[in-house]
Design an enzyme around this catalytic site. Structure first.
Site, PDB file in Angstrom:
ATOM      1  N   ALA A 112       0.865  -1.188   0.000  1.00  0.00           N
ATOM      2  CA  ALA A 112       0.000   0.000   0.000  1.00  0.00           C
ATOM      3  C   ALA A 112       0.901   1.237   0.000  1.00  0.00           C
ATOM      4  O   ALA A 112       0.817   2.107   0.873  1.00  0.00           O
ATOM      5  CB  ALA A 112      -0.967  -0.010   1.183  1.00  0.00           C
TER       6      ALA A 112
ATOM      7  N   GLY B  72       5.595   8.413   1.446  1.00  0.00           N
ATOM      8  CA  GLY B  72       6.499   8.159   2.576  1.00  0.00           C
ATOM      9  C   GLY B  72       7.475   7.032   2.230  1.00  0.00           C
ATOM     10  O   GLY B  72       8.676   7.105   2.523  1.00  0.00           O
ATOM     11  N   HIS B  73       6.964   5.990   1.573  1.00  0.00           N
ATOM     12  CA  HIS B  73       7.852   4.889   1.154  1.00  0.00           C
ATOM     13  C   HIS B  73       8.863   5.388   0.119  1.00  0.00           C
ATOM     14  O   HIS B  73      10.035   5.022   0.159  1.00  0.00           O
ATOM     15  CB  HIS B  73       7.033   3.741   0.544  1.00  0.00           C
ATOM     16  CG  HIS B  73       6.145   3.046   1.532  1.00  0.00           C
ATOM     17  ND1 HIS B  73       4.782   3.130   1.488  1.00  0.00           N
ATOM     18  CD2 HIS B  73       6.438   2.249   2.588  1.00  0.00           C
ATOM     19  CE1 HIS B  73       4.258   2.416   2.462  1.00  0.00           C
ATOM     20  NE2 HIS B  73       5.232   1.871   3.156  1.00  0.00           N
TER      21      HIS B  73
ATOM     22  N   GLN C 163       2.728  -9.620  13.281  1.00  0.00           N
ATOM     23  CA  GLN C 163       2.835  -8.343  13.992  1.00  0.00           C
ATOM     24  C   GLN C 163       1.475  -7.688  14.232  1.00  0.00           C
ATOM     25  O   GLN C 163       1.399  -6.607  14.806  1.00  0.00           O
ATOM     26  CB  GLN C 163       3.791  -7.390  13.287  1.00  0.00           C
ATOM     27  CG  GLN C 163       3.296  -6.793  11.988  1.00  0.00           C
ATOM     28  CD  GLN C 163       4.390  -5.988  11.295  1.00  0.00           C
ATOM     29  OE1 GLN C 163       5.306  -6.550  10.715  1.00  0.00           O
ATOM     30  NE2 GLN C 163       4.315  -4.670  11.362  1.00  0.00           N
TER      31      GLN C 163
END
Ligand code: PAF
Length: 282
Positions: free
Chosen positions: A32, A36-37, A61
């Protein structure tokens, strides 16, 4: 861009690259992808010969089954974004069995107490899940440098601790939080907010900015009270926690000592979407 969907093909590739003396930068993700990535890849591109990313929604997680189920999965779009960014040489999209050959189980880690603070209290087992997947990815990808967002600041601290404890020859880099125009920290979970929620959620960032203005002017407990008051007035939002913690130990503070660095941490539910943010206080 190369796409590897099995551990075997990835390992062969990595071996060839290492033989050629390539310096590898790695940014693991759960997909997704957003800007930011891209900022992680951009940082990696500047310091490495080869940039690798991974996309794997790591079940261990998630301490909440519905959060795992609702986590956005946009693999085709992610590949398009990666191709377009031109920062990434290869993406690894492993099968569950490539990461967990013996079944979906986390290892137990001791991160010297970092795992018991904040997210550790609200998401039991979360950091064992993160540690397990990141350790396994590090062992397969063998990066020289790895990049993580400051948005998950506690995760970043824990990954630094993981590398130190396991003596892995990997340098961990934190990359500044990338924000929407209205200040909302970019996150894959933002895709689950509607337009109105996205707009309203800017109050999270605005609150952190106010906290920074109040830092060392009023007491810690006065700051806590003001933050609580702000969120009591927000419709459709619930403040899960707000903490001011020492940046080195991540322990909550009730007093500002002169020679220590502090950071404000916040988690807010907007509808049923859990948003996390933080800010260094200066
Ligand atoms: O930050 C994330 O996206 C994940 O926690 C990570 C580091 C990729 C591990 O699954």
């Amino acid at each position: 861009m190369e796409i590897f969907k099995t551990k075997k093909t990835l390992l062969d590739y990595i071996e060839r690259q290492k033989e050629m003396g390539k310096k590898v930068g790695f940014a693991p993700t759960m997909g997704a992808l957003h800007d930011g990535h891209i900022s992680l890849y951009e940082a990696a591109r500047k310091e490495n010969d080869l940039v690798i990313s991974s996309i794997f929604v790591n079940p261990t997680q998630f301490n909440n089954a519905s959060d795992l189920e609702k986590y956005p999965r946009t693999i085709e779009k992610d590949i398009e974004i990666l191709e377009k960014s031109a920062f990434v040489d290869a993406v690894y999209i492993p099968e569950v069995t490539d990461i967990y050959p013996e079944g979906l189980k986390s290892k137990e880690y001791n991160f010297d107490g970092l795992e018991n603070e904040m997210e550790g209290k609200f998401r039991p087992g979360h950091f064992n899940g993160v540690g397990t997947v990141v350790e396994e990815l590090f062992r397969q990808v063998k990066p020289d440098n790895a990049y993580f967002g400051d948005k998950d600041y506690q995760q970043l601290a824990i990954i630094k601790k993981l590398v130190e404890k396991l003596n892995l020859p990997i340098k961990i880099h934190g990359v500044p939080i990338y924000r929407e125009k209205n200040g909302l920290a970019m996150s894959s979970r933002n895709k689950r907010l509607d337009h109105e929620q996205c707009e309203a959620a800017k109050v999270i960032y605005e609150t952190l900015v106010k906290v920074n203005d109040w830092f060392r002017i009023i007491t810690v407990s006065e700051i806590y009270q003001r933050v609580k008051d702000i969120f009591e007035d927000q419709r459709g939002m619930v403040l899960e926690y707000f903490e001011i913690a020492d940046e080195a130990t991540l322990k909550e503070t009730d007093f500002f000592y002169k020679d220590r660095n502090y950071r404000a941490f916040i988690v807010v539910f907007v509808g049923d979407v859990r948003l996390i943010d933080n800010m260094h206080l200066d």
